[in-house]
Design a protein around this motif. Structure first.
Motif, PDB file in Angstrom:
ATOM      1  N   ARG A 180       0.832  -1.202   0.000  1.00  0.00           N
ATOM      2  CA  ARG A 180       0.000   0.000   0.000  1.00  0.00           C
ATOM      3  C   ARG A 180       0.869   1.257   0.000  1.00  0.00           C
ATOM      4  NH1 ARG A 180      -5.106   0.804   0.788  1.00  0.00           N
ATOM      5  NH2 ARG A 180      -4.702   2.624   2.099  1.00  0.00           N
ATOM      6  N   THR A 181       2.036   1.145   0.612  1.00  0.00           N
ATOM      7  CA  THR A 181       3.004   2.244   0.596  1.00  0.00           C
ATOM      8  C   THR A 181       4.389   1.641   0.402  1.00  0.00           C
ATOM      9  OG1 THR A 181       3.659   2.285   2.941  1.00  0.00           O
ATOM     10  CG2 THR A 181       1.576   3.385   2.365  1.00  0.00           C
ATOM     11  N   VAL A 182       5.401   2.493   0.340  1.00  0.00           N
ATOM     12  CA  VAL A 182       6.772   1.999   0.194  1.00  0.00           C
ATOM     13  C   VAL A 182       7.240   1.284   1.461  1.00  0.00           C
ATOM     14  CG1 VAL A 182       7.412   3.757  -1.482  1.00  0.00           C
ATOM     15  CG2 VAL A 182       7.701   4.232   0.959  1.00  0.00           C
ATOM     16  N   HIS A 183       6.509   1.440   2.553  1.00  0.00           N
ATOM     17  CA  HIS A 183       6.905   0.818   3.825  1.00  0.00           C
ATOM     18  C   HIS A 183       6.214  -0.521   4.080  1.00  0.00           C
ATOM     19  CE1 HIS A 183       8.930   4.538   4.896  1.00  0.00           C
ATOM     20  NE2 HIS A 183       7.824   5.207   4.634  1.00  0.00           N
ATOM     21  N   THR A 184       5.268  -0.919   3.246  1.00  0.00           N
ATOM     22  CA  THR A 184       4.545  -2.172   3.455  1.00  0.00           C
ATOM     23  C   THR A 184       5.491  -3.363   3.353  1.00  0.00           C
ATOM     24  OG1 THR A 184       2.580  -1.185   2.446  1.00  0.00           O
ATOM     25  CG2 THR A 184       2.596  -3.578   2.704  1.00  0.00           C
ATOM     26  N   ILE A 185       5.372  -4.285   4.294  1.00  0.00           N
ATOM     27  CA  ILE A 185       6.169  -5.515   4.255  1.00  0.00           C
ATOM     28  C   ILE A 185       5.554  -6.447   3.220  1.00  0.00           C
ATOM     29  CG2 ILE A 185       6.971  -7.521   5.561  1.00  0.00           C
ATOM     30  CD1 ILE A 185       6.778  -5.794   8.088  1.00  0.00           C
ATOM     31  N   THR A 186       6.326  -6.774   2.195  1.00  0.00           N
ATOM     32  CA  THR A 186       5.814  -7.642   1.134  1.00  0.00           C
ATOM     33  C   THR A 186       6.608  -8.934   1.002  1.00  0.00           C
ATOM     34  OG1 THR A 186       7.181  -6.474  -0.498  1.00  0.00           O
ATOM     35  CG2 THR A 186       4.912  -5.685  -0.195  1.00  0.00           C
ATOM     36  N   ASP A 187       7.627  -9.099   1.821  1.00  0.00           N
ATOM     37  CA  ASP A 187       8.444 -10.317   1.808  1.00  0.00           C
ATOM     38  C   ASP A 187       7.962 -11.243   2.920  1.00  0.00           C
ATOM     39  OD1 ASP A 187      11.095 -11.775   1.035  1.00  0.00           O
ATOM     40  OD2 ASP A 187      11.146 -11.591   3.244  1.00  0.00           O
ATOM     41  N   ARG A 188       7.670 -12.481   2.590  1.00  0.00           N
ATOM     42  CA  ARG A 188       7.105 -13.405   3.566  1.00  0.00           C
ATOM     43  C   ARG A 188       8.048 -13.663   4.746  1.00  0.00           C
ATOM     44  NH1 ARG A 188       2.899 -14.762   0.384  1.00  0.00           N
ATOM     45  NH2 ARG A 188       1.355 -16.226   1.235  1.00  0.00           N
ATOM     46  N   THR A 189       9.328 -13.794   4.471  1.00  0.00           N
ATOM     47  CA  THR A 189      10.283 -14.036   5.551  1.00  0.00           C
ATOM     48  C   THR A 189      10.303 -12.861   6.525  1.00  0.00           C
ATOM     49  OG1 THR A 189      11.654 -15.405   4.096  1.00  0.00           O
ATOM     50  CG2 THR A 189      12.685 -14.532   6.100  1.00  0.00           C
ATOM     51  N   ALA A 190      10.306 -11.656   5.971  1.00  0.00           N
ATOM     52  CA  ALA A 190      10.294 -10.458   6.819  1.00  0.00           C
ATOM     53  C   ALA A 190       8.991 -10.346   7.592  1.00  0.00           C
ATOM     54  CB  ALA A 190      10.509  -9.220   5.960  1.00  0.00           C
ATOM     55  N   ALA A 204       1.249  -4.646  18.041  1.00  0.00           N
ATOM     56  CA  ALA A 204       1.745  -4.441  16.687  1.00  0.00           C
ATOM     57  C   ALA A 204       1.890  -2.955  16.406  1.00  0.00           C
ATOM     58  CB  ALA A 204       0.781  -5.062  15.671  1.00  0.00           C
ATOM     59  N   VAL A 205       2.796  -2.647  15.480  1.00  0.00           N
ATOM     60  CA  VAL A 205       2.979  -1.274  15.031  1.00  0.00           C
ATOM     61  C   VAL A 205       2.930  -1.257  13.502  1.00  0.00           C
ATOM     62  CG1 VAL A 205       4.467   0.755  15.016  1.00  0.00           C
ATOM     63  CG2 VAL A 205       4.429  -0.742  17.027  1.00  0.00           C
ATOM     64  N   ASP A 206       2.101  -0.404  12.971  1.00  0.00           N
ATOM     65  CA  ASP A 206       2.050  -0.158  11.528  1.00  0.00           C
ATOM     66  C   ASP A 206       2.832   1.126  11.286  1.00  0.00           C
ATOM     67  OD1 ASP A 206       1.400   0.954   9.082  1.00  0.00           O
ATOM     68  OD2 ASP A 206      -0.758   0.801   9.329  1.00  0.00           O
ATOM     69  N   GLU A 207       4.043   0.978  10.779  1.00  0.00           N
ATOM     70  CA  GLU A 207       4.947   2.110  10.580  1.00  0.00           C
ATOM     71  C   GLU A 207       4.773   2.677   9.179  1.00  0.00           C
ATOM     72  OE1 GLU A 207       6.636   4.992  11.136  1.00  0.00           O
ATOM     73  OE2 GLU A 207       7.277   3.825  12.889  1.00  0.00           O
ATOM     74  N   GLN A 208       3.669   3.433   8.997  1.00  0.00           N
ATOM     75  CA  GLN A 208       3.352   4.031   7.705  1.00  0.00           C
ATOM     76  C   GLN A 208       3.221   2.971   6.602  1.00  0.00           C
ATOM     77  OE1 GLN A 208       5.219   8.060   6.998  1.00  0.00           O
ATOM     78  NE2 GLN A 208       6.747   7.279   8.475  1.00  0.00           N
ATOM     79  N   GLU A 209       2.843   1.766   6.981  1.00  0.00           N
ATOM     80  CA  GLU A 209       2.723   0.672   6.022  1.00  0.00           C
ATOM     81  C   GLU A 209       1.402   0.703   5.263  1.00  0.00           C
ATOM     82  OE1 GLU A 209       3.796  -3.012   8.219  1.00  0.00           O
ATOM     83  OE2 GLU A 209       4.732  -1.577   9.582  1.00  0.00           O
ATOM     84  N   SER A 210       0.401   1.340   5.864  1.00  0.00           N
ATOM     85  CA  SER A 210      -0.896   1.459   5.217  1.00  0.00           C
ATOM     86  C   SER A 210      -1.129   2.860   4.676  1.00  0.00           C
ATOM     87  CB  SER A 210      -2.014   1.099   6.206  1.00  0.00           C
ATOM     88  OG  SER A 210      -3.275   1.271   5.614  1.00  0.00           O
ATOM     89  N   THR A 211      -0.703   3.865   5.447  1.00  0.00           N
ATOM     90  CA  THR A 211      -0.896   5.258   5.056  1.00  0.00           C
ATOM     91  C   THR A 211       0.356   6.056   5.408  1.00  0.00           C
ATOM     92  OG1 THR A 211      -3.274   5.084   5.513  1.00  0.00           O
ATOM     93  CG2 THR A 211      -2.352   7.304   5.319  1.00  0.00           C
ATOM     94  N   ILE A 212       0.907   6.756   4.446  1.00  0.00           N
ATOM     95  CA  ILE A 212       2.087   7.581   4.701  1.00  0.00           C
ATOM     96  C   ILE A 212       1.743   8.676   5.719  1.00  0.00           C
ATOM     97  CG2 ILE A 212       3.679   9.255   3.683  1.00  0.00           C
ATOM     98  CD1 ILE A 212       4.379   6.434   2.963  1.00  0.00           C
TER      99      ILE A 212
END
Length: 261
Positions: A180-190, A204-212
């Motif tokens: 959704r943003t450049v910060h979204t985790i898209t690697d399964r291992t990560a 949990a912390v969403d670090e700008q992963e959904s919304t900048i």
């Protein structure tokens, strides 16, 4: 004279519980789900093509849904979800046990922190927002009830996924984790490592992963089983510092205990 009621038909071995599915019902649900997820009104061609419906069948189905209020048309041959769907969704939320248990606590949490508080539920690989208490600040990002977001890109979703075995999570998620943003985790291992870290620290912390520009803190609501819901607080990063983050996480953990006890 008493009438003998015929025995119910023997379920066929097809489709899940042994009962044959009804194609017209499946098509109706598919149309409603397609329109509810669309970001704009759609033409008959778009609906029919996306769902693989014959044009005549698609038109007849849409016309029926318009006549019953489940779908609306703009008069120019485009369709969108109708007010009956809104009423059904509102009824679901109003009668939901977790929402009822959470709303009072959410209101108090919102008053205490002054920030937006969300309640969401896992549905497939997405989270669906069930309730929201909006921030009192002018700078706020709000996800209204009914909004759906990918679970791997949200604090709410990651809080829920962290309480489940990785094998289940891996099977649940799509093959490609779209960002959704450049910060979204898209690697399964990560992502697996992130979920293990969430499990250890309890939030949990969403670090700008959904919304900048937005950081979200979330805790799972586990009612003695695998968590299916989570509670969160979303805050623009410009209003955050380490002390403020500690206050928010502590308040969320305290709120969770009040909801699940």
């Amino acid at each position: 004279m008493a009438h003998h009621l015929a025995d119910p038909p023997t379920p066929s071995p097809e489709a899940g519980g042994g009962v044959r599915s009804v194609k017209s019902a499946e098509r109706t649900i598919a149309v409603l789900e397609y329109l509810s997820s669309a970001t704009r009104a759609c033409s008959l061609r778009e609906v029919s093509t996306a769902l693989g419906l014959p044009r005549a069948s698609g038109y007849a189905l849409l016309t029926t849904l318009v006549n019953t209020g489940w779908v609306e048309t703009d008069g120019a041959g485009r369709y969108r979800i109708g007010i009956r769907a809104l009423r059904a969704g509102a009824s679901y939320v109003e009668r939901d046990d977790v929402v009822q248990r959470s709303q009072g606590v959410m209101t108090e949490l919102n008053d205490e922190l002054g920030e937006t508080v969300h309640l969401a539920r896992l549905d497939g690989a997405e989270v669906v927002y069930l309730a929201t208490n909006i921030s009192r600040h002018s700078l706020a990002v709000v996800s209204r009830p009914g909004r759906r977001l990918p679970s791997w890109a949200t604090g709410l979703g990651k809080a829920i996924l962290a309480g489940r075995p990785w094998s289940e999570v891996d099977e649940l998620l799509p093959e490609i984790l779209e960002p959704r943003t450049v910060h979204t985790i898209t690697d399964r291992t990560a992502l697996r490592a992130e979920l293990e870290a969430i499990r250890r620290r309890g939030h949990a912390v969403d670090e700008q992963e959904s919304t900048i520009g937005l950081r979200c803190f979330a805790v799972p609501l586990d009612f003695g089983t695998l968590p299916n819901e989570a509670l969160s607080c979303s805050v623009p990063v410009v209003r955050l510092d380490p002390d403020r983050e500690d206050v928010i996480v502590t308040a969320l953990l305290r709120a969770r205990e009040r909801i699940i006890r």
